[in-house]
Scaffold this active site. Structure first.
Site, short mmCIF file in Angstrom:
data_model
loop_
_atom_site.label_atom_id
_atom_site.label_comp_id
_atom_site.label_asym_id
_atom_site.label_seq_id
_atom_site.Cartn_x
_atom_site.Cartn_y
_atom_site.Cartn_z
N SER A 206 0.85 -1.19 0.00
CA SER A 206 0.00 0.00 0.00
C SER A 206 0.88 1.24 0.00
O SER A 206 1.99 1.23 0.56
CB SER A 206 -0.90 0.02 1.24
N TYR B 30 -1.66 0.97 10.73
CA TYR B 30 -1.80 0.24 9.48
C TYR B 30 -0.62 0.53 8.56
O TYR B 30 -0.03 -0.39 7.98
CB TYR B 30 -3.11 0.66 8.80
#
Length: 251
Positions: free
Chosen positions: A144, A157
């Site tokens: 990501s 995250y």
């Protein structure tokens, strides 16, 4: 075996209910893929996903897999490779977590890290060894852009994805020259069930767009894929933004 254009005949998906993974499997089946393993926690959603792919003409099997149970990974995944060569492994499991809650509940934060990073290290090494042994195959890792630089809004995250990204890059270097190949995919904000509660952001994308980028990356034997491609420039700028300025940005 993969054809001259990099499309796999056989696919193992870790995270078998992932919308990105299923969009990718759908796309690859329409090209050439004929055997698919969907690995995930046993649930109706996993079986439903398998049935949708079977209707496309593929031989689809499900496999009980838990990212949070690394002690089982070698035995569970070993059974798949014992059935025959796997041309592509797509590592697509992960959790977003709840930043506000996770900051107050360290155990919840650790669960995010264990799922997104520790589980990936364990299963990634098992699959990498199998690909190296068979002498071919691609390990595609869904990372990501959140891992490029920790942001106040999702640093738990983001830190887990930063660890995953670094691990995957290093694993790719370790496998260089063995016939096995690692491709790191860095999507931006993807509109899925996991992000449905979040506001829309610039340069957001879809599972289908990520799937198309993965296919192109396989054909090119890319090592890193950004989705959309413009994020590569954006994240390069953000990565070099002074910290005092960065923390004031509405990110």
């Amino acid at each position: 075996m993969k054809d001259a254009f990099g499309i796999p005949q056989s696919l193992l998906v870790l995270g078998g209910t992932s919308e990105i993974a299923l969009a990718t499997a759908h796309r690859l089946i329409t090209r050439r893929t004929r055997t698919v393993w969907l690995a995930g926690r046993p649930a109706p959603a996993l079986e439903e996903a398998a049935e949708r792919l079977r209707r496309l003409g593929a031989d689809v099997r499900t496999l009980a897999f838990d990212a949070l149970d690394p002690e089982s990974h070698e035995a569970v995944l070993g059974k798949v490779f014992a059935e025959g060569d796997i041309d592509m492994v797509l590592m697509a499991f992960g959790v977003l977590g709840d930043q506000a809650l996770d900051e107050k509940e360290p155990v919840a934060a650790v669960r995010v890290a264990q799922t997104n990073y520790t589980g990936a290290v364990s299963s990634g090494l098992v699959c990498a060894r199998a690909l190296q042994t068979q002498g071919h195959g691609s390990l595609v890792v869904l990372s990501s852009v959140a891992g490029e630089r920790a942001r106040r809004s999702n640093f738990i995250y983001g830190s887990s994805k930063a660890g995953l990204d670094a691990f995957a890059q290093g694993l790719g270097d370790a496998l260089h020259g063995t016939g096995a190949h690692v491709m790191v995919v860095r999507p931006g904000f993807v509109r899925t069930r996991m992000t449905a509660h979040l506001p829309e952001v610039p340069l957001s994308t879809t599972p289908e767009a990520v799937a198309a980028a993965i296919e192109l990356g396989l054909r090119r034997r890319s090592e890193t894929v950004w989705v959309p491609g413009a994020l590569r420039v954006v994240m390069s700028a953000l990565r070099h933004t002074p910290r005092a300025v960065f923390r004031r940005l509405p990110l």
